[in-house]
Enzyme design. Structure first.
Site, PDB file in Angstrom:
ATOM      1  N   ALA A  13      43.874 -15.553  48.516  1.00 17.62           N
ATOM      2  CA  ALA A  13      43.989 -14.735  47.300  1.00 17.62           C
ATOM      3  C   ALA A  13      42.679 -14.595  46.533  1.00 17.62           C
ATOM      4  O   ALA A  13      42.601 -13.788  45.610  1.00 17.62           O
ATOM      5  CB  ALA A  13      45.057 -15.337  46.390  1.00 17.62           C
ATOM      6  N   GLY A  15      39.947 -13.869  48.201  1.00 19.01           N
ATOM      7  CA  GLY A  15      39.109 -13.163  49.163  1.00 19.01           C
ATOM      8  C   GLY A  15      38.924 -11.697  48.831  1.00 19.01           C
ATOM      9  O   GLY A  15      39.504 -11.154  47.888  1.00 19.01           O
ATOM     10  N   ALA A  18      42.187  -9.308  49.374  1.00 20.50           N
ATOM     11  CA  ALA A  18      43.147  -9.451  48.283  1.00 20.50           C
ATOM     12  C   ALA A  18      42.643  -8.712  47.043  1.00 20.50           C
ATOM     13  O   ALA A  18      43.391  -7.970  46.402  1.00 20.50           O
ATOM     14  CB  ALA A  18      43.362 -10.932  47.973  1.00 20.50           C
ATOM     15  N   ASP A 178      47.943  -2.852  60.903  1.00 23.98           N
ATOM     16  CA  ASP A 178      46.846  -2.019  61.383  1.00 23.98           C
ATOM     17  C   ASP A 178      46.694  -0.977  60.290  1.00 23.98           C
ATOM     18  O   ASP A 178      47.519  -0.076  60.168  1.00 23.98           O
ATOM     19  CB  ASP A 178      47.211  -1.356  62.720  1.00 23.98           C
ATOM     20  CG  ASP A 178      46.023  -0.604  63.308  1.00 23.98           C
ATOM     21  OD1 ASP A 178      45.264  -0.007  62.521  1.00 23.98           O
ATOM     22  OD2 ASP A 178      45.852  -0.605  64.539  1.00 23.98           O
ATOM     23  N   HIS A 179      45.676  -1.135  59.439  1.00 27.48           N
ATOM     24  CA  HIS A 179      45.655  -0.306  58.227  1.00 27.48           C
ATOM     25  C   HIS A 179      45.510   1.190  58.535  1.00 27.48           C
ATOM     26  O   HIS A 179      45.784   2.016  57.703  1.00 27.48           O
ATOM     27  CB  HIS A 179      44.619  -0.789  57.211  1.00 27.48           C
ATOM     28  CG  HIS A 179      43.221  -0.747  57.697  1.00 27.48           C
ATOM     29  ND1 HIS A 179      42.644  -1.790  58.365  1.00 27.48           N
ATOM     30  CD2 HIS A 179      42.303   0.221  57.630  1.00 27.48           C
ATOM     31  CE1 HIS A 179      41.416  -1.466  58.689  1.00 27.48           C
ATOM     32  NE2 HIS A 179      41.175  -0.251  58.261  1.00 27.48           N
ATOM     33  N   GLU A 217      31.488   5.376  61.383  1.00 26.60           N
ATOM     34  CA  GLU A 217      31.133   4.735  60.120  1.00 26.60           C
ATOM     35  C   GLU A 217      29.656   4.948  59.876  1.00 26.60           C
ATOM     36  O   GLU A 217      28.874   5.054  60.829  1.00 26.60           O
ATOM     37  CB  GLU A 217      31.348   3.225  60.217  1.00 26.60           C
ATOM     38  CG  GLU A 217      32.771   2.757  60.188  1.00 26.60           C
ATOM     39  CD  GLU A 217      32.827   1.243  60.345  1.00 26.60           C
ATOM     40  OE1 GLU A 217      32.279   0.531  59.483  1.00 26.60           O
ATOM     41  OE2 GLU A 217      33.377   0.789  61.348  1.00 26.60           O
ATOM     42  N   HIS A 241      42.927   0.224  66.341  1.00 29.62           N
ATOM     43  CA  HIS A 241      43.021   1.531  65.674  1.00 29.62           C
ATOM     44  C   HIS A 241      42.955   2.732  66.630  1.00 29.62           C
ATOM     45  O   HIS A 241      43.757   3.648  66.552  1.00 29.62           O
ATOM     46  CB  HIS A 241      41.908   1.688  64.634  1.00 29.62           C
ATOM     47  CG  HIS A 241      41.753   0.500  63.749  1.00 29.62           C
ATOM     48  ND1 HIS A 241      42.829  -0.126  63.161  1.00 29.62           N
ATOM     49  CD2 HIS A 241      40.660  -0.188  63.336  1.00 29.62           C
ATOM     50  CE1 HIS A 241      42.387  -1.143  62.423  1.00 29.62           C
ATOM     51  NE2 HIS A 241      41.079  -1.206  62.526  1.00 29.62           N
TER      52      HIS A 241
HETATM   53  P1  NAD Z   1      37.356 -13.502  52.689  1.00 27.19           P
HETATM   54  O1  NAD Z   1      36.408 -14.404  53.409  1.00 27.19           O
HETATM   55  O2  NAD Z   1      36.821 -12.640  51.615  1.00 27.19           O
HETATM   56  O3  NAD Z   1      38.536 -14.379  52.050  1.00 27.19           O
HETATM   57  C1  NAD Z   1      39.018 -15.534  52.674  1.00 27.19           C
HETATM   58  C2  NAD Z   1      40.054 -16.220  51.791  1.00 27.19           C
HETATM   59  O4  NAD Z   1      40.570 -17.328  52.509  1.00 27.19           O
HETATM   60  C3  NAD Z   1      39.543 -16.761  50.474  1.00 27.19           C
HETATM   61  O5  NAD Z   1      40.520 -16.554  49.489  1.00 27.19           O
HETATM   62  C4  NAD Z   1      39.394 -18.264  50.746  1.00 27.19           C
HETATM   63  O6  NAD Z   1      39.579 -19.049  49.595  1.00 27.19           O
HETATM   64  C5  NAD Z   1      40.522 -18.485  51.705  1.00 27.19           C
HETATM   65  N1  NAD Z   1      40.269 -19.661  52.558  1.00 27.19           N
HETATM   66  C6  NAD Z   1      39.263 -19.834  53.446  1.00 27.19           C
HETATM   67  N2  NAD Z   1      39.357 -21.061  54.024  1.00 27.19           N
HETATM   68  C7  NAD Z   1      40.446 -21.666  53.498  1.00 27.19           C
HETATM   69  C8  NAD Z   1      41.070 -22.935  53.683  1.00 27.19           C
HETATM   70  N3  NAD Z   1      40.598 -23.829  54.571  1.00 27.19           N
HETATM   71  N4  NAD Z   1      42.188 -23.213  52.977  1.00 27.19           N
HETATM   72  C9  NAD Z   1      42.667 -22.320  52.102  1.00 27.19           C
HETATM   73  N5  NAD Z   1      42.127 -21.112  51.877  1.00 27.19           N
HETATM   74  C10 NAD Z   1      41.021 -20.788  52.553  1.00 27.19           C
HETATM   75  O7  NAD Z   1      38.104 -12.652  53.812  1.00 27.19           O
HETATM   76  P2  NAD Z   1      38.706 -11.150  53.691  1.00 27.19           P
HETATM   77  O8  NAD Z   1      37.603 -10.170  53.860  1.00 27.19           O
HETATM   78  O9  NAD Z   1      39.546 -11.046  52.502  1.00 27.19           O
HETATM   79  O10 NAD Z   1      39.587 -11.041  55.022  1.00 27.19           O
HETATM   80  C11 NAD Z   1      40.820 -11.704  55.194  1.00 27.19           C
HETATM   81  C12 NAD Z   1      41.519 -11.172  56.422  1.00 27.19           C
HETATM   82  O11 NAD Z   1      41.736  -9.779  56.292  1.00 27.19           O
HETATM   83  C13 NAD Z   1      40.749 -11.337  57.720  1.00 27.19           C
HETATM   84  O12 NAD Z   1      41.656 -11.544  58.757  1.00 27.19           O
HETATM   85  C14 NAD Z   1      40.087  -9.997  57.904  1.00 27.19           C
HETATM   86  O13 NAD Z   1      39.817  -9.710  59.252  1.00 27.19           O
HETATM   87  C15 NAD Z   1      41.164  -9.087  57.369  1.00 27.19           C
HETATM   88  N6  NAD Z   1      40.693  -7.792  56.909  1.00 27.19           N
HETATM   89  C16 NAD Z   1      39.863  -7.685  55.831  1.00 27.19           C
HETATM   90  C17 NAD Z   1      39.483  -6.445  55.377  1.00 27.19           C
HETATM   91  C18 NAD Z   1      38.599  -6.297  54.164  1.00 27.19           C
HETATM   92  O14 NAD Z   1      38.456  -5.160  53.714  1.00 27.19           O
HETATM   93  N7  NAD Z   1      38.030  -7.343  53.622  1.00 27.19           N
HETATM   94  C19 NAD Z   1      39.921  -5.278  56.042  1.00 27.19           C
HETATM   95  C20 NAD Z   1      40.768  -5.409  57.141  1.00 27.19           C
HETATM   96  C21 NAD Z   1      41.160  -6.674  57.565  1.00 27.19           C
END
Ligand code: NAD
Length: 490
Positions: A13, A15, A18, A178-179, A217, A241
């Site tokens: 949450a 990250g 989120a 799959d967004h 992209e 995708h």
């Molecule tokens: P991020 O690195 O920004 O966030 C990771 C989150 O995981 C953080 O909230 C962190 O506190 C938590 N975390 C990490 N290690 C932890 C642990 N050991 N215990 C508890 N919490 C822990 O990652 P993100 O970019 O938000 O991506 C998350 C997922 O979404 C990934 O699978 C990524 O492939 C996917 N994704 C992200 C996006 C994007 O736009 N960022 C797009 C498509 C898919």
């Protein structure tokens, strides 16, 4: 339809995902009155109070939301709670379970749970196993797992992950995101095909000469070098995708528009996809890696100069491929796909090229009648363009004309973001626009054939396309040898 009620648990949450997508999407659903009773528990590693977390959610909605947040933003964030979590520690799950029970009775959530895993994929399996073991999945209502990409790294690792999550959830309860499938225009492929008498009768190898799917992209690898080095464009974009779009374009009309019927037609496309043998990879697929270049009047570095990237890297940042679907409908019709980073434009679009008319009555030397094209624009603009030939007044011969339908321009509506739709679907229990395990498994086994060969042979031409171009020359040759070319962006 009834409005959904649930406790939504977001792992990760704090990250990026989120903050940029999930909180603003939830707010949009709330603001539109699409949610009934709900509460959210944010789960992440760092220590935060509920108040600090609510403040973050507020900021995220203000910064990333599409609409002007209204006064109800305070009411919205009051339903957000935070749990500082260690993903490997049972006692942390037990505490989370206790909090969930309390919130459930406080808000009257009917024992319904959404577990949204928005964190690094290496944790997916562990979390699912703990959810089961520490009894968070023992609920009186529904339980659903929403899981981000990537789903494994190849077929083997995907199987391991699937086995882990299946200990706690049935296939019906798993929502693999799959967004692209959340995008309005991708869902629209179905409507264009199955609600128009003009297209479905022509949607086959008698009238279509080839189909081109491009997702380009402009960004480079940015801060994702470490992850991308092990992934590459084939795993990051094609396995999910690109193949999903192909399956929607190629599937047979389902007998009903239900999740099961649509998915089983998509699976049949994957089963008909001609597998690529070791010796044939270079005949069907082209890989590229970006070199330095100039974009928006700024010098940008080559992939090999990016942070956390091997200076001799063999990782592809571009893929073009020719897919053949060996069934009655598509025999002989190539589906060309291409995707890459640091390309000339940010765009996703599909071009359906129809066959030439049997005889050109308007023939003039140096001037042939253009083929009919149906272009489906997925992003950034959404809409369709139909390229026809017509007589323009005052001109004697056939002249190309375009019929345009733009989702945004004409309707004046903001199309909802993919995540908003997908979240809503998972809350309502509609898994149509999520990927079924069978699709994941078949698409990995297709892609694995190619990645095995690419991993074992170093591509001597890397880097082979300039940043800001449309990819390596070999991607153009792939079509030229069949007598086609990539339709330019217009
Ligand atoms: P991020 O690195 O920004 O966030 C990771 C989150 O995981 C953080 O909230 C962190 O506190 C938590 N975390 C990490 N290690 C932890 C642990 N050991 N215990 C508890 N919490 C822990 O990652 P993100 O970019 O938000 O991506 C998350 C997922 O979404 C990934 O699978 C990524 O492939 C996917 N994704 C992200 C996006 C994007 O736009 N960022 C797009 C498509 C898919």
């Amino acid at each position: 339809t009834e409005k959904p009620t649930a406790l939504i648990m977001i792992f990760g949450a704090t990250g990026d995902l989120a903050n940029r997508k999930l909180f603003p999407s939830l707010y949009n659903l709330f603001e539109k009155g699409k949610l009934d009773r709900f509460a959210v528990v944010g789960v992440a590693r760092r220590a935060l109070s509920n108040e600090e977390f609510q403040l973050k959610v507020k900021e995220s909605v203000k910064e990333n939301g599409e609409t002007d947040p209204k006064a109800d933003l305070d009411e919205f964030v009051s339903k957000f709670y935070y749990h500082s979590h260690d993903v490997t520690d049972s006692s942390s799950y037990l505490a989370l379970g206790k909090l969930s029970e309390e919130l459930d009775s406080h808000y009257g959530l009917n024992g319904n749970r959404i577990f949204y895993l928005a964190m690094a994929p290496e944790f997916f399996g562990t979390i699912a196993e703990h959810l089961k073991k520490d009894k968070l999945t023992d609920v009186s209502g529904f339980k659903r797992l929403v899981i981000e990409k990537p789903f494994g790294h190849d077929l083997e690792s995907a199987k391991v992950l699937n086995k882990q999550i299946r200990t706690a959830f049935t296939e019906d309860e798993i929502y693999r995101i799959d967004h692209y499938l959340g995008k309005e225009m991708v869902q629209n492929i179905e409507v264009i095909r199955f609600a128009n008498a003009m297209f479905e009768p022509l949607w086959n190898n008698r009238y279509i000469s080839n189909i081109q799917v491009t997702s380009s992209e402009t960004l480079g690898v940015e801060e994702r070098g470490r992850y991308y080095e092990k992934s590459g464009a084939l795993r990051d974009m094609v396995q999910n995708h690109m193949l999903q779009m192909v399956s929607l374009l190629a599937m047979e009309p389902p007998i009903k528009l239900t999740t099961d019927e649509i998915r089983s037609e998509k699976v049949r496309v994957f089963r008909a996809l001609r597998p690529i043998k070791d010796g044939e990879v270079n005949e069907y697929f082209v890989r590229g890696q970006y070199d330095k270049g100039v974009m928006n009047e700024k010098e940008v570095p080559a992939y090999r100069q990016e942070e956390m990237v091997d200076p001799e890297s063999n990782t592809e940042t571009f893929v073009a491929g020719k897919l053949m679907i060996d069934n009655f409908r598509w025999a002989g019709v190539p589906f060309y796909i291409r995707t890459g980073k640091r390309m000339k434009a940010k765009s996703t679009k599909i071009v359906i090229q129809f066959k030439d008319i049997p005889m050109d009555l308007y023939y003039q030397p140096e001037k042939t009648v253009n083929p009919n094209l149906l272009v489906i624009h997925i992003q950034p603009e959404e809409g369709i363009t139909l390229h026809l030939n017509a007589k323009k007044s005052g001109q004697g011969d056939a002249t190309p004309v375009k019929l345009n339908y733009a989702n945004k321009g004409i309707d004046g509506l903001n199309t909802p973001e993919a995540y908003e739709k997908l979240l809503y679907d998972s809350l309502r229990g509609d898994a149509t626009n999520f990927t079924h395990w069978d699709e994941v498994a078949l698409s990995w086994s297709f892609v694995d054939n190619i990645s095995k060969v690419w991993e074992n042979t170093k591509e001597p031409s890397f880097p082979n396309y300039a940043s800001g171009s449309m990819g390596p020359d070999a991607a153009d040759k792939l079509l030229e040898q069949d007598g086609f070319f990539w339709w330019p962006f217009n």
